[in-house]
Design an enzyme around this catalytic site. Structure first.
Site, PDB file in Angstrom:
ATOM      1  N   VAL A  44      49.588  59.428  56.265  1.00 43.31           N
ATOM      2  CA  VAL A  44      50.724  58.304  56.164  1.00 43.31           C
ATOM      3  C   VAL A  44      51.217  58.461  56.662  1.00 43.31           C
ATOM      4  O   VAL A  44      52.005  58.353  58.335  1.00 43.31           O
ATOM      5  CB  VAL A  44      51.333  57.832  55.429  1.00 43.31           C
ATOM      6  CG1 VAL A  44      52.822  56.662  55.672  1.00 43.31           C
ATOM      7  CG2 VAL A  44      50.015  56.675  54.063  1.00 43.31           C
ATOM      8  N   LYS A  97      45.808  36.465  44.868  1.00 43.30           N
ATOM      9  CA  LYS A  97      45.016  34.792  45.593  1.00 43.30           C
ATOM     10  C   LYS A  97      46.071  33.684  44.940  1.00 43.30           C
ATOM     11  O   LYS A  97      45.872  32.974  45.838  1.00 43.30           O
ATOM     12  CB  LYS A  97      42.948  35.361  45.334  1.00 43.30           C
ATOM     13  CG  LYS A  97      42.552  35.261  44.461  1.00 43.30           C
ATOM     14  CD  LYS A  97      42.963  35.986  42.988  1.00 43.30           C
ATOM     15  CE  LYS A  97      42.902  36.972  42.471  1.00 43.30           C
ATOM     16  NZ  LYS A  97      41.756  36.887  42.290  1.00 43.30           N
ATOM     17  N   VAL A 127      40.801  39.443  47.949  1.00 44.03           N
ATOM     18  CA  VAL A 127      39.679  38.313  48.029  1.00 44.03           C
ATOM     19  C   VAL A 127      38.194  39.634  47.775  1.00 44.03           C
ATOM     20  O   VAL A 127      38.613  40.434  48.922  1.00 44.03           O
ATOM     21  CB  VAL A 127      40.140  37.614  50.002  1.00 44.03           C
ATOM     22  CG1 VAL A 127      38.444  37.666  49.169  1.00 44.03           C
ATOM     23  CG2 VAL A 127      40.536  36.348  49.581  1.00 44.03           C
ATOM     24  N   GLY A 132      38.329  42.172  45.973  1.00 44.42           N
ATOM     25  CA  GLY A 132      37.970  43.149  45.515  1.00 44.42           C
ATOM     26  C   GLY A 132      38.140  44.221  46.486  1.00 44.42           C
ATOM     27  O   GLY A 132      38.966  44.512  47.442  1.00 44.42           O
ATOM     28  N   ASP A 160      40.056  30.836  40.853  1.00 39.47           N
ATOM     29  CA  ASP A 160      40.617  31.941  41.310  1.00 39.47           C
ATOM     30  C   ASP A 160      39.381  31.958  42.666  1.00 39.47           C
ATOM     31  O   ASP A 160      39.194  32.631  43.780  1.00 39.47           O
ATOM     32  CB  ASP A 160      39.883  32.892  40.328  1.00 39.47           C
ATOM     33  CG  ASP A 160      39.032  34.158  41.279  1.00 39.47           C
ATOM     34  OD1 ASP A 160      40.640  34.624  41.400  1.00 39.47           O
ATOM     35  OD2 ASP A 160      38.810  34.550  41.701  1.00 39.47           O
ATOM     36  N   LYS A 165      40.520  32.635  46.872  1.00 40.58           N
ATOM     37  CA  LYS A 165      40.383  33.426  48.290  1.00 40.58           C
ATOM     38  C   LYS A 165      39.123  32.069  48.836  1.00 40.58           C
ATOM     39  O   LYS A 165      39.063  32.854  50.252  1.00 40.58           O
ATOM     40  CB  LYS A 165      38.453  34.330  46.925  1.00 40.58           C
ATOM     41  CG  LYS A 165      39.701  34.791  46.231  1.00 40.58           C
ATOM     42  CD  LYS A 165      38.432  34.921  45.348  1.00 40.58           C
ATOM     43  CE  LYS A 165      39.064  36.445  44.652  1.00 40.58           C
ATOM     44  NZ  LYS A 165      38.175  36.429  42.875  1.00 40.58           N
ATOM     45  N   GLY A 207      37.551  44.579  39.054  1.00 39.46           N
ATOM     46  CA  GLY A 207      37.562  45.419  38.637  1.00 39.46           C
ATOM     47  C   GLY A 207      39.256  46.607  38.841  1.00 39.46           C
ATOM     48  O   GLY A 207      39.432  46.918  40.204  1.00 39.46           O
TER      49      GLY A 207
HETATM   50  N1  LIG Z   1      41.690  42.648  37.737  1.00 40.38           N
HETATM   51  C1  LIG Z   1      40.654  42.096  38.798  1.00 40.38           C
HETATM   52  O1  LIG Z   1      39.642  43.051  39.048  1.00 40.38           O
HETATM   53  C2  LIG Z   1      41.242  41.535  40.241  1.00 40.38           C
HETATM   54  C3  LIG Z   1      40.939  41.652  41.175  1.00 40.38           C
HETATM   55  C4  LIG Z   1      41.669  41.597  42.474  1.00 40.38           C
HETATM   56  C5  LIG Z   1      42.368  40.561  42.287  1.00 40.38           C
HETATM   57  N2  LIG Z   1      43.466  41.353  41.587  1.00 40.38           N
HETATM   58  C6  LIG Z   1      44.460  40.371  41.378  1.00 40.38           C
HETATM   59  O2  LIG Z   1      45.532  41.437  40.597  1.00 40.38           O
HETATM   60  C7  LIG Z   1      46.530  41.394  40.305  1.00 40.38           C
HETATM   61  C8  LIG Z   1      46.255  41.880  38.591  1.00 40.38           C
HETATM   62  O3  LIG Z   1      45.798  41.772  37.913  1.00 40.38           O
HETATM   63  P1  LIG Z   1      45.203  42.709  37.067  1.00 40.38           P
HETATM   64  O4  LIG Z   1      43.940  42.214  36.661  1.00 40.38           O
HETATM   65  O5  LIG Z   1      45.607  43.667  36.852  1.00 40.38           O
HETATM   66  O6  LIG Z   1      46.350  42.204  35.436  1.00 40.38           O
HETATM   67  P2  LIG Z   1      46.387  42.389  34.627  1.00 40.38           P
HETATM   68  O7  LIG Z   1      46.721  41.042  33.696  1.00 40.38           O
HETATM   69  O8  LIG Z   1      45.726  43.334  33.907  1.00 40.38           O
HETATM   70  O9  LIG Z   1      48.209  42.863  34.715  1.00 40.38           O
HETATM   71  C9  LIG Z   1      49.011  42.282  34.538  1.00 40.38           C
HETATM   72  C10 LIG Z   1      50.256  43.333  34.655  1.00 40.38           C
HETATM   73  O10 LIG Z   1      51.657  42.842  35.007  1.00 40.38           O
HETATM   74  C11 LIG Z   1      52.135  42.765  34.099  1.00 40.38           C
HETATM   75  N3  LIG Z   1      53.023  40.953  34.156  1.00 40.38           N
HETATM   76  C12 LIG Z   1      53.295  40.854  33.822  1.00 40.38           C
HETATM   77  N4  LIG Z   1      54.891  40.238  34.544  1.00 40.38           N
HETATM   78  C13 LIG Z   1      55.048  41.071  34.410  1.00 40.38           C
HETATM   79  C14 LIG Z   1      56.540  40.724  34.476  1.00 40.38           C
HETATM   80  N5  LIG Z   1      57.762  40.208  35.059  1.00 40.38           N
HETATM   81  N6  LIG Z   1      57.141  42.428  35.020  1.00 40.38           N
HETATM   82  C15 LIG Z   1      56.283  43.681  35.110  1.00 40.38           C
HETATM   83  N7  LIG Z   1      55.042  43.314  34.657  1.00 40.38           N
HETATM   84  C16 LIG Z   1      54.926  42.739  34.378  1.00 40.38           C
HETATM   85  C17 LIG Z   1      51.424  42.432  32.694  1.00 40.38           C
HETATM   86  O11 LIG Z   1      52.242  43.397  31.761  1.00 40.38           O
HETATM   87  C18 LIG Z   1      50.469  42.855  32.463  1.00 40.38           C
HETATM   88  O12 LIG Z   1      49.975  44.716  32.736  1.00 40.38           O
HETATM   89  C19 LIG Z   1      46.467  39.352  39.771  1.00 40.38           C
HETATM   90  O13 LIG Z   1      46.488  38.599  40.910  1.00 40.38           O
HETATM   91  C20 LIG Z   1      44.570  39.233  39.977  1.00 40.38           C
HETATM   92  O14 LIG Z   1      44.585  38.125  40.452  1.00 40.38           O
HETATM   93  C21 LIG Z   1      42.648  41.857  40.362  1.00 40.38           C
HETATM   94  N1  LIG Z   2      39.226  37.637  38.363  1.00 39.90           N
HETATM   95  C1  LIG Z   2      38.469  37.781  39.267  1.00 39.90           C
HETATM   96  C2  LIG Z   2      38.951  39.091  39.991  1.00 39.90           C
HETATM   97  C3  LIG Z   2      39.153  39.703  41.674  1.00 39.90           C
HETATM   98  O1  LIG Z   2      39.418  38.708  41.895  1.00 39.90           O
HETATM   99  C4  LIG Z   2      36.956  37.752  39.417  1.00 39.90           C
HETATM  100  O2  LIG Z   2      36.609  37.992  38.405  1.00 39.90           O
HETATM  101  O3  LIG Z   2      36.664  38.155  40.431  1.00 39.90           O
HETATM  102 NA    NA Z   3      39.335  42.855  49.594  1.00 37.80          NA
END
Ligand SMILES: NC(=O)c1ccc[n+]([C@@H]2O[C@H](COP(=O)([O-])OP(=O)(O)OC[C@H]3O[C@@H](n4cnc5c(N)ncnc54)[C@H](O)[C@@H]3O)[C@@H](O)[C@H]2O)c1
Ligand SMILES: N[C@@H](CCO)C(=O)O
Ligand code: NA
Length: 435
Positions: free
Chosen positions: A37, A108, A135, A137, A204, A208, A309
């Site tokens: 950075v 997303k 989108v 991951g 989902d 995307k 993941g």
């Molecule tokens: N898990 C995946 O593989 C993946 C991949 C790509 C994108 N995403 C995106 O990433 C984001 C997070 O996904 P994740 O799998 O980590 O979800 P998750 O549900 O594991 O984590 C979300 C966290 O946010 C916390 N939370 C909820 N409301 C809150 C608040 N008001 N203040 C503070 N914390 C709060 C929850 O307690 C939880 O721990 C989502 O938008 C998801 O679509 C996830």
């Molecule tokens: N729930 C989403 C996470 C990644 O965006 C999936 O299974 O592809």
């Molecule tokens: Na990506």
């Protein structure tokens, strides 16, 4: 160090599957990140729901259950939103952008509905809004589309963009494993959304697809404009039928520029489809994703990797974070939202598709003729017909060539009304073929 290399203050909102990994990498790789950075990234706070829970490697003093206060802190330059959903994420991101802070998000659902509003807020304050992790991951798809291909004209972006459903379909296809058990496993592995309905009903993937179509075609497409079908109706029988045609079943997201009566439109659609076993997408299994991009001059590009993941998704978040932080240090900016083309979204009815229709029929003379007549009447040419069983178990399987989805679905509706068709047991589209 120059004046511009003062520390960059980072706030992380949400410490679930992805947030936990982002905080870990920020801590473990602090020295490397600083070198890349040009200034140290300093974690100012982590917003969580429960501040009393201890979290490995995180100073409890950094935890807060007031994400809005954290976002508004003067010493926060960059906000990483990993809560998910619309509320409170939208307001938190808007507040950050309006306060002159750059934002990185994996959300997303939010980007697919509110990109316009959020991008405007970012432009007004000349800050960055990055969403590579939203989108596919870990796979770089947003940056290649918005930057590497900025001088080309993209015609098609299609592939497997949901890890959870691909994991479920792969398991069903390989071992015949039950749907519920595999879905629970996808949740345990951190792939599924907080509400897995978003995954299995295709929401989902539709979000995307909306993001991909918007950036690929320089237009604005929202999730609600994407034709969406999920995988909950797919059964072991569908997989057996697919195998007979040397195919498997994949949940596909397809974004294309199509010509509808001389007008350029965008088709954005998500549905489970038969894919030939020798097609590259057929071998994309588990939580892996793959996205094929076709552009007028580049030709075909393939992107493949872990689409879900905690750690893979955190990789994409960190990539964006480094870019946004460097822009702070060197006074740069990432690409702005580009919607100049303003192409309209086609209805699924207008899109040319191929159908696979399996039906239980009466074992009487002339059924095949009647069934093929329904297709012919609507100008649909049949590519293959298979008759199976006899008597009470007589079945007919028809695979068509490409025709408008409206003609195909009207034909299926007509078949359902025929006396000699006892039941239309499976209807799937066929993708990954030229004709
Ligand atoms: N898990 C995946 O593989 C993946 C991949 C790509 C994108 N995403 C995106 O990433 C984001 C997070 O996904 P994740 O799998 O980590 O979800 P998750 O549900 O594991 O984590 C979300 C966290 O946010 C916390 N939370 C909820 N409301 C809150 C608040 N008001 N203040 C503070 N914390 C709060 C929850 O307690 C939880 O721990 C989502 O938008 C998801 O679509 C996830
Ligand atoms: N729930 C989403 C996470 C990644 O965006 C999936 O299974 O592809
Ligand atoms: Na990506």
């Amino acid at each position: 160090m120059s004046e511009s290399s003062r520390p960059i203050g980072v706030a992380v909102l949400g410490m679930g599957n992805v947030g936990t990994e982002v905080v870990r990498i920020l801590t473990d790789k602090a020295a490397d990140l600083q070198a890349r950075v040009g200034a140290p990234l300093e974690l100012r706070g982590v917003a969580v729901r429960d501040t009393t829970r201890t979290r490995d490697g995180v100073d409890p003093a950094l935890l807060t259950d007031d994400p809005m206060a954290l976002v508004q802190r003067d010493d926060v330059d960059l906000v990483v939103e990993l809560i998910g959903g619309i509320k409170p994420a939208r307001k938190l991101i808007l507040t950050a952008l309006e306060g002159g802070k750059s934002v990185v998000t994996a959300n997303k659902a939010l980007m697919a509905e509110h990109a316009g509003e959020l991008s405007k807020a970012a432009e007004d304050r000349r800050v960055d809004l990055y969403f590579e992790a939203s989108v596919a991951g870990a796979i770089p798809v947003i940056r290649p589309l918005t930057q590497s291909l900025a001088g080309d004209s993209v015609t098609r972006v299609a592939g497997i963009v949901n890890g959870t459903t691909n994991f479920i379909l792969s398991e069903m296809g390989e071992s015949g494993a039950g749907y519920g058990k595999v879905l629970a496993e996808a949740g345990r592995l951190g792939y599924a959304e907080a509400d897995p309905t978003a995954d299995v009903e295709g929401y989902d993937a539709a979000s995307k697809a909306a993001i991909l179509a918007s950036i690929a075609f320089h237009s604005r497409v929202t999730a609600s404009e994407v034709h969406r079908e999920g995988i909950t109706g797919i059964s072991a029988k569908d997989f057996d039928a697919a195998k007979k045609f040397d195919c498997t079943i994949k949940l596909l997201a397809i974004c294309e520029r199509i010509d509808v009566d001389g007008e350029q439109k965008i088709s954005a659609r998500v549905y489970p489809a038969l894919v030939p076993l020798d097609h590259p997408l057929a071998t994309v299994n588990g939580a892996f994703n793959a996205v094929a991009v076709e552009a007028e001059n580049a030709g075909r590009l393939m992107f493949y990797g872990q689409g879900a993941g905690g750690a893979p998704t955190a990789s994409a978040v960190l990539g964006d974070l480094v870019m946004a932080a460097r822009n702070r240090v060197f006074d740069g900016r990432g690409p702005l939202e580009s919607t100049y083309a303003g192409l309209p979204v086609a209805s699924i009815d207008e899109v040319p598709t191929r159908y696979y229709v399996s039906m239980k029929v009466a074992d009487v003379a002339g059924v095949l003729h009647q069934v093929s007549g329904e297709f012919a009447q609507r100008g649909i040419s049949i590519a293959a017909v298979r008759q199976e069983g006899a008597g009470d178990d007589a079945r007919l399987i028809v695979v068509t060539h490409r025709a408008s989805d409206r003609a195909q679905s009207d034909t299926v509706a007509a078949l359902e009304k025929m006396d000699s068709v006892l039941k239309v047991s499976s209807v799937l589209r066929l993708e990954g073929t030229d004709d």
